[in-house]
Design a protein around this motif. Structure first.
Motif, PDB file in Angstrom:
ATOM      1  N   GLY A  80       7.041  12.672   7.965  1.00  0.00           N
ATOM      2  CA  GLY A  80       8.486  11.726   8.609  1.00  0.00           C
ATOM      3  C   GLY A  80       8.649  10.747   9.542  1.00  0.00           C
ATOM      4  N   ARG A  81       7.178   9.933   8.651  1.00  0.00           N
ATOM      5  CA  ARG A  81       7.142   8.921   9.311  1.00  0.00           C
ATOM      6  C   ARG A  81       7.453   7.707   8.349  1.00  0.00           C
ATOM      7  N   THR A  82       7.804   6.173   9.156  1.00  0.00           N
ATOM      8  CA  THR A  82       8.090   5.394   8.511  1.00  0.00           C
ATOM      9  C   THR A  82       6.990   4.236   8.727  1.00  0.00           C
ATOM     10  N   ILE A  83       6.303   4.079   7.627  1.00  0.00           N
ATOM     11  CA  ILE A  83       4.857   3.439   7.124  1.00  0.00           C
ATOM     12  C   ILE A  83       4.790   2.122   7.253  1.00  0.00           C
ATOM     13  N   PHE A  84       4.768   1.027   8.004  1.00  0.00           N
ATOM     14  CA  PHE A  84       4.506  -0.694   8.272  1.00  0.00           C
ATOM     15  C   PHE A  84       2.662  -0.911   7.808  1.00  0.00           C
ATOM     16  N   TYR A  85       2.350  -1.302   7.023  1.00  0.00           N
ATOM     17  CA  TYR A  85       0.991  -1.981   6.307  1.00  0.00           C
ATOM     18  C   TYR A  85       1.372  -3.128   6.678  1.00  0.00           C
ATOM     19  N   ILE A  86       0.509  -3.979   7.270  1.00  0.00           N
ATOM     20  CA  ILE A  86      -0.586  -5.371   7.503  1.00  0.00           C
ATOM     21  C   ILE A  86      -1.556  -5.238   6.411  1.00  0.00           C
ATOM     22  N   ALA A  87      -1.667  -6.156   5.232  1.00  0.00           N
ATOM     23  CA  ALA A  87      -2.613  -6.499   4.686  1.00  0.00           C
ATOM     24  C   ALA A  87      -2.705  -7.415   5.281  1.00  0.00           C
ATOM     25  N   SER A  88      -4.572  -7.946   5.463  1.00  0.00           N
ATOM     26  CA  SER A  88      -5.072  -9.325   6.079  1.00  0.00           C
ATOM     27  C   SER A  88      -4.566  -9.682   5.184  1.00  0.00           C
ATOM     28  N   SER A  89      -4.865 -10.501   3.835  1.00  0.00           N
ATOM     29  CA  SER A  89      -4.684 -11.191   2.796  1.00  0.00           C
ATOM     30  C   SER A  89      -4.883 -11.092   1.141  1.00  0.00           C
ATOM     31  N   ALA A  90      -3.566 -10.773   0.479  1.00  0.00           N
ATOM     32  CA  ALA A  90      -3.000 -10.410  -0.706  1.00  0.00           C
ATOM     33  C   ALA A  90      -3.833 -11.734  -1.295  1.00  0.00           C
ATOM     34  N   ASN A  91      -4.342 -12.553  -1.072  1.00  0.00           N
ATOM     35  CA  ASN A  91      -4.945 -13.209  -1.868  1.00  0.00           C
ATOM     36  C   ASN A  91      -6.656 -13.488  -1.886  1.00  0.00           C
ATOM     37  N   ALA A  92      -7.275 -12.702  -0.603  1.00  0.00           N
ATOM     38  CA  ALA A  92      -8.026 -12.620  -0.422  1.00  0.00           C
ATOM     39  C   ALA A  92      -9.397 -11.470  -1.626  1.00  0.00           C
ATOM     40  N   THR A  93      -8.399 -10.362  -0.963  1.00  0.00           N
ATOM     41  CA  THR A  93      -9.064  -8.942  -1.603  1.00  0.00           C
ATOM     42  C   THR A  93      -7.646  -8.601  -2.295  1.00  0.00           C
ATOM     43  N   GLY A  94      -7.570  -7.918  -2.870  1.00  0.00           N
ATOM     44  CA  GLY A  94      -6.865  -6.865  -3.524  1.00  0.00           C
ATOM     45  C   GLY A  94      -6.098  -5.543  -3.308  1.00  0.00           C
ATOM     46  N   SER A  95      -6.389  -5.870  -1.581  1.00  0.00           N
ATOM     47  CA  SER A  95      -6.144  -4.530  -1.321  1.00  0.00           C
ATOM     48  C   SER A  95      -4.604  -4.190  -1.155  1.00  0.00           C
ATOM     49  N   TYR A  96      -4.236  -5.596  -0.899  1.00  0.00           N
ATOM     50  CA  TYR A  96      -2.921  -5.526  -0.743  1.00  0.00           C
ATOM     51  C   TYR A  96      -2.472  -4.827  -2.100  1.00  0.00           C
ATOM     52  N   ILE A 110       8.293   2.750   3.180  1.00  0.00           N
ATOM     53  CA  ILE A 110       6.969   1.988   3.561  1.00  0.00           C
ATOM     54  C   ILE A 110       6.628   1.201   3.165  1.00  0.00           C
ATOM     55  N   HIS A 111       6.848  -0.321   4.343  1.00  0.00           N
ATOM     56  CA  HIS A 111       6.898  -1.173   4.732  1.00  0.00           C
ATOM     57  C   HIS A 111       5.724  -1.876   4.433  1.00  0.00           C
ATOM     58  N   LEU A 112       5.502  -3.424   3.301  1.00  0.00           N
ATOM     59  CA  LEU A 112       4.564  -3.892   3.120  1.00  0.00           C
ATOM     60  C   LEU A 112       4.413  -5.480   4.285  1.00  0.00           C
ATOM     61  N   TYR A 113       3.274  -5.722   4.079  1.00  0.00           N
ATOM     62  CA  TYR A 113       3.912  -6.951   5.157  1.00  0.00           C
ATOM     63  C   TYR A 113       1.993  -7.764   4.900  1.00  0.00           C
ATOM     64  N   ASP A 114       2.127  -9.065   3.885  1.00  0.00           N
ATOM     65  CA  ASP A 114       0.549 -10.028   4.066  1.00  0.00           C
ATOM     66  C   ASP A 114       0.522 -10.816   5.345  1.00  0.00           C
ATOM     67  N   ALA A 115      -0.194 -10.957   6.121  1.00  0.00           N
ATOM     68  CA  ALA A 115      -0.532 -11.480   7.012  1.00  0.00           C
ATOM     69  C   ALA A 115      -1.317 -12.891   6.866  1.00  0.00           C
ATOM     70  N   SER A 116      -1.527 -12.741   5.368  1.00  0.00           N
ATOM     71  CA  SER A 116      -2.116 -14.012   4.798  1.00  0.00           C
ATOM     72  C   SER A 116      -3.169 -14.744   5.775  1.00  0.00           C
ATOM     73  N   ASN A 117      -4.142 -13.919   6.626  1.00  0.00           N
ATOM     74  CA  ASN A 117      -5.509 -14.510   7.085  1.00  0.00           C
ATOM     75  C   ASN A 117      -6.524 -13.113   7.192  1.00  0.00           C
ATOM     76  N   LEU A 118      -7.506 -13.910   7.913  1.00  0.00           N
ATOM     77  CA  LEU A 118      -8.699 -13.342   7.346  1.00  0.00           C
ATOM     78  C   LEU A 118      -9.377 -12.783   9.515  1.00  0.00           C
ATOM     79  N   THR A 119     -10.037 -12.267   8.818  1.00  0.00           N
ATOM     80  CA  THR A 119     -11.247 -11.674  10.569  1.00  0.00           C
ATOM     81  C   THR A 119      -9.759 -11.173  11.441  1.00  0.00           C
ATOM     82  N   PHE A 120     -10.013 -11.578  12.810  1.00  0.00           N
ATOM     83  CA  PHE A 120      -8.748 -11.256  13.692  1.00  0.00           C
ATOM     84  C   PHE A 120      -7.759 -12.144  13.445  1.00  0.00           C
TER      85      PHE A 120
END
Length: 280
Positions: A80-96, A110-120
């Motif tokens: 019953g949880r709402t999911i918020f996935y923060i992707a590191s980078s949709a441009n650098a990897t196919g994970s998103y 389910i909510h997806l967000y692309d941080a468009s960033n790498l590492t920390f």
């Protein structure tokens, strides 16, 4: 954080303490070495990985799979949880994209967000979201705050050797050989989730000044001195020198540090040094 479950991928390079503090689910990318697959952050320690790079090993990485996302999404939706996935980078990897496919096949909030960033650079988006959710902010409020950070961050770094870039097909073998002979260190920026080269310097001793110069240029000199971060690998001495250089130049209230993990390290090789800062 109540009903919202925060998920990220291992490219965010969060520490175990950070993950445990906010109960973040980290889905690992895969590191491939000598035809064997290892789950990033699970199957080996960072120090072991750094040693592999020093021993002239050339790992590859592959994205978080559809199956990994589907399993995680199904688990938390069933709770019953709402999911918020923060992707590191949709441009650098196919994970998103894997996450998008899994979301489309899952009945749930389910909510997806692309941080468009790498590492920390991506990890700090995840931590900020965790802190805001803990304060009781809504998901809309969290996303609004993250979008503000996206406009303000500046991440620059240097690469110590060109060998891994050459092995990964990012530069030619001739360019790598000549660059290594001349002791060239590329200075790069992360923008829109991709790495672009800003310039280069000859010799390690010039790297820190060039990184500070690049930071100044990209922030327009209008830098937030409340906190700055230094990214490094097992190059502790360079990290310490960078701390002193930032104190001298900016005198920030706080200097944080983060270790660059195996996802980025597989492509960059050892000895990476970087500055993460923010415009005012």
């Amino acid at each position: 954080m109540g009903k919202i479950k925060l998920i990220c991928d291992s490219m965010a390079d969060l520490t175990k303490d950070q993950i445990e503090k906010y109960d973040i689910e980290v889905l690992p990318l895969t590191v491939i070495l000598d035809d064997k697959e290892y789950k990033d952050g699970i199957d080996f320690e960072l120090d072991e990985f750094y040693q592999l790079l020093k021993d002239k090993k050339y790992p590859k990485t592959s994205q978080v799979t559809y199956g990994q996302f589907k399993t995680a999404f199904d688990k938390y939706v069933a709770d019953g949880r709402t999911i918020f996935y923060i992707a590191s980078s949709a441009n650098a990897t196919g994970s998103y994209q894997s996450a998008v496919m899994a979301k489309n096949d899952t009945e749930g909030d389910i909510h997806l967000y692309d941080a468009s960033n790498l590492t920390f650079g991506a990890g700090m988006f995840v931590l900020k979201a965790a802190q805001l959710l803990e304060e009781g902010k809504t998901l809309d409020e969290v996303i609004k705050e993250l979008n503000i950070i996206k406009e303000k961050y500046c991440l620059v770094f240097s690469i110590d050797s060109l060998n891994h870039l050459q092995k990964g097909g990012r530069i030619s073998s001739t360019k790598a050989m000549v660059g290594n002979l001349l002791n060239v260190k590329p200075i790069c920026e992360v923008k829109d989730g991709l790495v672009t080269q800003l310039g280069q310097v000859r010799g390690k001793k010039n790297v820190i000044n060039k990184l500070i110069e690049a930071t100044d240029e990209l922030t327009g000199g209008n830098i937030d001195t409340s906190i700055m971060y230094i990214g490094y690998m097992d190059n502790e001495k360079e990290k310490d020198k960078m701390v002193e250089a930032l104190k001298e130049k900016y005198n920030p209230d706080k200097i944080g540090t983060f270790k660059i993990g195996s996802c980025i390290g597989s492509h960059s090789g050892p000895g990476v040094l970087g500055i993460l800062s923010f415009k005012k």
